[in-house]
Design an enzyme around this catalytic site. Sequence first.
Site, PDB file in Angstrom:
ATOM      1  CG  HIS A 399      -1.800   1.162   1.388  1.00  0.00           C
ATOM      2  ND1 HIS A 399      -3.149   1.109   1.163  1.00  0.00           N
ATOM      3  CD2 HIS A 399      -1.533   2.440   1.775  1.00  0.00           C
ATOM      4  CE1 HIS A 399      -3.681   2.300   1.384  1.00  0.00           C
ATOM      5  NE2 HIS A 399      -2.725   3.120   1.766  1.00  0.00           N
ATOM      6  CD  GLU A 400       1.459   3.727   3.684  1.00  0.00           C
ATOM      7  OE1 GLU A 400       1.710   4.754   3.019  1.00  0.00           O
ATOM      8  OE2 GLU A 400       0.420   3.605   4.372  1.00  0.00           O
ATOM      9  CG  HIS A 403       0.368   6.174  -0.731  1.00  0.00           C
ATOM     10  ND1 HIS A 403      -0.690   6.740  -1.399  1.00  0.00           N
ATOM     11  CD2 HIS A 403      -0.155   5.600   0.379  1.00  0.00           C
ATOM     12  CE1 HIS A 403      -1.811   6.517  -0.721  1.00  0.00           C
ATOM     13  NE2 HIS A 403      -1.513   5.821   0.352  1.00  0.00           N
TER      14      HIS A 403
END
Length: 609
Positions: A399-400, A403
């Site tokens: 997820h990160e 980003h």
Amino acid sequence: MLFSSFTVFASQGEISSRDQIASQYKWKLEHIYPTDGDWEKDYKKLEEMIPKMDTYKGKLAQTDQLIAAFKLREDMLRISDKLTVYAGMKSDEDNANDTYGAMVDRADGITAKLKAAAAFIEPEILKFPEDTLKDYMQKAELKDYSLYFDNLLRTKAHRLSETEEALLALAGEMAAAPENVYTSFRYVDRRIGEIEDEEGKKVKVSPATYSGMLEHPNRDMRKKAFEAEFTSFKESINVLAAALSGEVKSNVFFAKARKYDSALEAALAPDNIQPEVYNSLIEAVNNNLEPLHRYVSLRKKLLGIGDKVHFYDMYVSMVPSVASDIKYEDGQQMMLEALSALGEEYISDLKKGLSSGWIDVYETQNKYSGAYSWGAYDTHPYVLLNYNGTLDAVSTLAHEMGHALNTYYSNQHQPYAKAEYPIFTAEVASTTNEALMLDYLIKNAETKQEKMYLINSYLEQIRGSIYTQIMYAEFEKEIHDAVESGEALNATFLNETWGSLMKKYYGEDFEVDELAKVWWSRIPHFYWNFYVYKYATGLSAGIILSDKIATEGKPARDAYLNFLKAGGSDYPVEMLKAVGVDLSNPEPVEKALVKFNDLLDEFESLMQE
């Protein structure tokens, strides 16, 4: 894809100090500033630059002066960004370190001064005839600011005079007080409880270990962890209610000052989204609560719960014999394999991020809990984790890094004025990674039990990112509506509002404990002004895009990478339409909830085999 036996307390006990963590597991903030002294030099440089903005007042009708003013503001903002990011991340390494806490305050303060000094720019530009602004949008030397000018025209009715804009800019630092109070309480002053494990040993319920404890197969252990964690917030519930009330009042104040009809309208305006879109998302989820009720009932059955399902029963796997204690390096490899559908370019850049000091991996004393990605235009992206070896932790890494790669590509391909992408699209980049990873793992599961475990994880992802976040979004709307109607946000009102929502969302087989009603007080996102609904739109878009990438191959992948590289060069809804996702209506969210229902069907089918 091997999952070892359940070992939730394997690495607990005393939390490590930062100097006990090997360097390869710590981010390299020296890539921003080699020393604090270098930070101070940039701070002083920015101080000296700010007064120069005055030389452009009243001269912006001259194109060369306008361009020069934009250049100076951009140069200052780029320094300010670095100051803020460095100080913020150094503080997050150890929230008890007053040195970096003070640097954060100073960075916030000088940024407020910068914005106040430059506050004349928009009011002065808005005095120009509309045709002049439209002409500027076509000028080659101002091409980087085309969306900026379009936004000015779009929001002209909500722009204020130079004096008023300067006052609002100065008020920004004061308006940060509620969040600062909350952060200080949560990460420094809060009494972290202890519980006894099954062997009678004392275990500290730290921010990072708490989530692991909620996945423990022993219900009594889960309950004790829940009670310790939630009691630490209940003990100061009136302070936390006052802090959240202050945050909401601040949002309402700024909305009224800018002549918006509501705080919601003001919060959505930067993304060019209407309140009806937000409200329709809540309505769409409310119309599709039956699958969530069914999921809660299935939990009750599979976990053998004789009474009702409680909050502390909602996170343990329904397939407890298949769990995870995944080494960080193994988690990296799982992620790389799962995201291979994104192509060689993406994987190569992902490996670069994993090996080049982007990531701070493990929990340490007083470290910021949870996870995030951050960075400035003139730095590479950074990622903060509190990796604990669970599958959820691997999913958080994916997820990160979604980003981070979005930031990396945007900064490479867009000028500063168009590089910063809105949160609305940011959550697409992260959740597409999560969806790809879970689909890949489910497809390649080696046993029925492993597949059921992974489907359970995917169900939890949709529950957490859509159902739960829209419940949060509904709560945010209700408390802002209450303040706008003249009601007081005290602890009783907040607890009862939260309890009613929990009952509606989770259904008849769920018990709303009195202690669970303080759940709202644990959510830092409520200090981010109508932020949370973007998790739901993001995952909904991510599910659609991951399916496209998996089934359509290179064309869908190339379109998606172009979306990541587009940064903030267009309005978010328009950018997503270009890759086949229309978030101006609730259809993507409804499709994601169909996915939830289908996964639930598949899970129940596997149970019967």
